[in-house]
Design an enzyme around this catalytic site. Structure first.
Site, PDB file in Angstrom:
ATOM      1  N   THR A  40       0.817  -1.212   0.000  1.00  0.00           N
ATOM      2  CA  THR A  40       0.000   0.000   0.000  1.00  0.00           C
ATOM      3  C   THR A  40       0.848   1.258   0.000  1.00  0.00           C
ATOM      4  OG1 THR A  40      -1.767  -1.159   1.169  1.00  0.00           O
ATOM      5  CG2 THR A  40      -1.830   1.232   1.227  1.00  0.00           C
ATOM      6  N   TYR A  53      -7.664   1.129  -4.605  1.00  0.00           N
ATOM      7  CA  TYR A  53      -6.342   1.431  -5.133  1.00  0.00           C
ATOM      8  C   TYR A  53      -5.689   0.135  -5.587  1.00  0.00           C
ATOM      9  CZ  TYR A  53      -4.423  -0.438  -0.783  1.00  0.00           C
ATOM     10  OH  TYR A  53      -4.095  -1.269   0.262  1.00  0.00           O
ATOM     11  N   THR A 119       1.097  -4.103   4.442  1.00  0.00           N
ATOM     12  CA  THR A 119       0.823  -4.373   5.856  1.00  0.00           C
ATOM     13  C   THR A 119       0.197  -5.735   6.109  1.00  0.00           C
ATOM     14  OG1 THR A 119      -1.326  -3.254   5.691  1.00  0.00           O
ATOM     15  CG2 THR A 119       0.568  -1.920   6.399  1.00  0.00           C
ATOM     16  N   ASP A 120      -0.411  -6.358   5.107  1.00  0.00           N
ATOM     17  CA  ASP A 120      -1.148  -7.604   5.343  1.00  0.00           C
ATOM     18  C   ASP A 120      -0.261  -8.702   5.928  1.00  0.00           C
ATOM     19  OD1 ASP A 120      -3.352  -6.357   4.368  1.00  0.00           O
ATOM     20  OD2 ASP A 120      -3.559  -7.580   2.562  1.00  0.00           O
ATOM     21  N   LYS A 192      -0.682  -7.158  12.776  1.00  0.00           N
ATOM     22  CA  LYS A 192      -1.719  -6.245  12.297  1.00  0.00           C
ATOM     23  C   LYS A 192      -3.027  -6.596  12.984  1.00  0.00           C
ATOM     24  CE  LYS A 192      -3.783  -4.462   8.032  1.00  0.00           C
ATOM     25  NZ  LYS A 192      -3.750  -4.459   6.546  1.00  0.00           N
ATOM     26  N   GLU A 312      -3.657 -28.810  29.252  1.00  0.00           N
ATOM     27  CA  GLU A 312      -4.921 -29.485  28.972  1.00  0.00           C
ATOM     28  C   GLU A 312      -4.760 -30.592  27.934  1.00  0.00           C
ATOM     29  OE1 GLU A 312      -8.496 -26.810  28.800  1.00  0.00           O
ATOM     30  OE2 GLU A 312      -6.943 -25.267  28.722  1.00  0.00           O
TER      31      GLU A 312
END
Length: 355
Positions: A40, A53, A119-120, A192, A312
């Site tokens: 981005t 975009y 950023t993903d 993120k 557990e």
């Protein structure tokens, strides 16, 4: 006497100014290479006010030209490593980045590296590089939540901050870090957390390691999970195949069973409920996968906390390892790299407690 004192004062002031000027002249500007991958921060849209975009359209030279002040912090140059949205980030590009950064530092071509990234998957790339970059020199990842053409774009400010962080001597030896939204995060801990908000990056367990403000970076702590031994990927062109399966109420065991039949699958990360838990049918499918030689790692779909070993779940009996406090996507990164060296589950488990 007063005239003599006055003359001495003038001489001292001139001498002090001259010494300071000499110090400033002798100060060597750090060499910083920007490795651009798209995302981005390099995105371009048709409207300054609309969200739509295309990622990765703006080349690295244009990114640098848009932020002329970055040249105040060092000798800046750029290289285009990839030009993709980070949803298309892949192992091939990870290996290319790691090899290029290691070569840059080995050949003494730069004092620091900044990686522009979408950023993903930025958190995954940062952690991969943290485990594979052999140098203590600063490596800083940066991105943006809005494209370069947006009216309120955040990329220019983030890029300037990242260069400033990379140039700061205090950034040395901190491992790979992420600079976003006036904060500095450790690569291992950052993730993120929002799909659209500018302040999307968080370290949910520990918080940022530093803050950026008014042209300065202030560090407050440093992660102890910064092992001196790194994974050598210099001769690798691929990584062992590891997949992630998501846990939920009344989940079907067929999801695990089907994934387990993928050719060449070496590892499976289970994003479990609560403390990495699973329903009985899914547990049996995971146990079968483990018996068939697939390394099963229990992680969690929760955003914070850690997975406890032998709590557990009888992990030793089932042959499972736990991710400690790594989220599923970062557990996958560490499991892939661990499998390049060993299939011994005791050793792999130790990696999760040390890296």
């Amino acid at each position: 006497m007063k005239k003599i004192m006055s003359m001495l004062t003038v001489v001292l002031v001139v001498f002090s100014t001259s010494v300071q000027a000499q110090k400033n002249t002798n100060k060597i500007a750090p060499r910083i290479i920007i490795l651009a991958t798209g995302g981005t921060i390099a995105g371009s849209g048709e409207s300054a006010t609309k969200a739509a975009y295309t990622a990765g359209k703006v080349p690295v030279d244009d990114l640098l030209n848009a932020v002329p002040d970055i040249h105040k912090y060092g000798k800046i140059s750029g290289e285009q490593v990839a030009q993709i949205g980070s949803q298309d980030m892949n192992v091939v590009t990870w290996l290319k980045l790691a090899k290029r950064i290691n070569q840059i530092f080995k050949d003494n071509l730069a004092d620091a590296v900044v990686v522009t990234h979408g950023t993903d998957t930025q958190g995954e790339t940062a952690y991969f590089l943290d485990l594979t970059v052999m140098s203590d020199k600063p490596v800083v990842l940066v991105g943006a939540m809005r494209p370069s053409t947006a009216m309120s774009q955040d990329g220019n400010r983030n890029l300037l901050d990242a260069v400033m962080v990379a140039a700061d001597p205090k950034s040395q030896g901190k491992g790979v870090i992420v600079a976003m939204d006036e904060k500095v995060f450790d690569a291992r801990d950052v993730t993120k957390t929002s799909t659209t908000n500018l302040e999307t990056f968080r370290s949910t367990n520990f918080g940022p390691i530093g803050l950026i403000y008014d042209g300065k970076v202030s560090y407050y702590y440093q992660s102890l999970r910064n092992p001196s031994k790194k994974f050598d990927v210099s001769k690798l062109n691929e990584l062992p195949k590891v997949e992630i399966v998501y846990g939920y109420a009344d989940a079907s065991p067929e999801t695990v069973s089907n994934l387990s039949t993928i050719p060449g699958l070496k590892g499976l990360v289970y994003a479990g409920m609560g403390n990495g838990n699973f329903g009985e049918p899914v547990g049996k499918a995971l146990a079968n996968a483990s018996k068939n030689g697939i390394v099963v790692c229990r992680s969690a779909r929760a955003s914070a906390g850690r997975i406890t070993l032998e709590n557990e779940v009888n992990d030793a009996e089932l042959g499972f390892v736990v991710a400690d406090d790594l989220n599923p996507q970062k557990a996958r990164v560490l499991l892939m790299l661990s499998l390049t060296e060993t299939a011994d589950r005791t050793k792999i488990q130790q990696n999760f407690f040390e890296y």
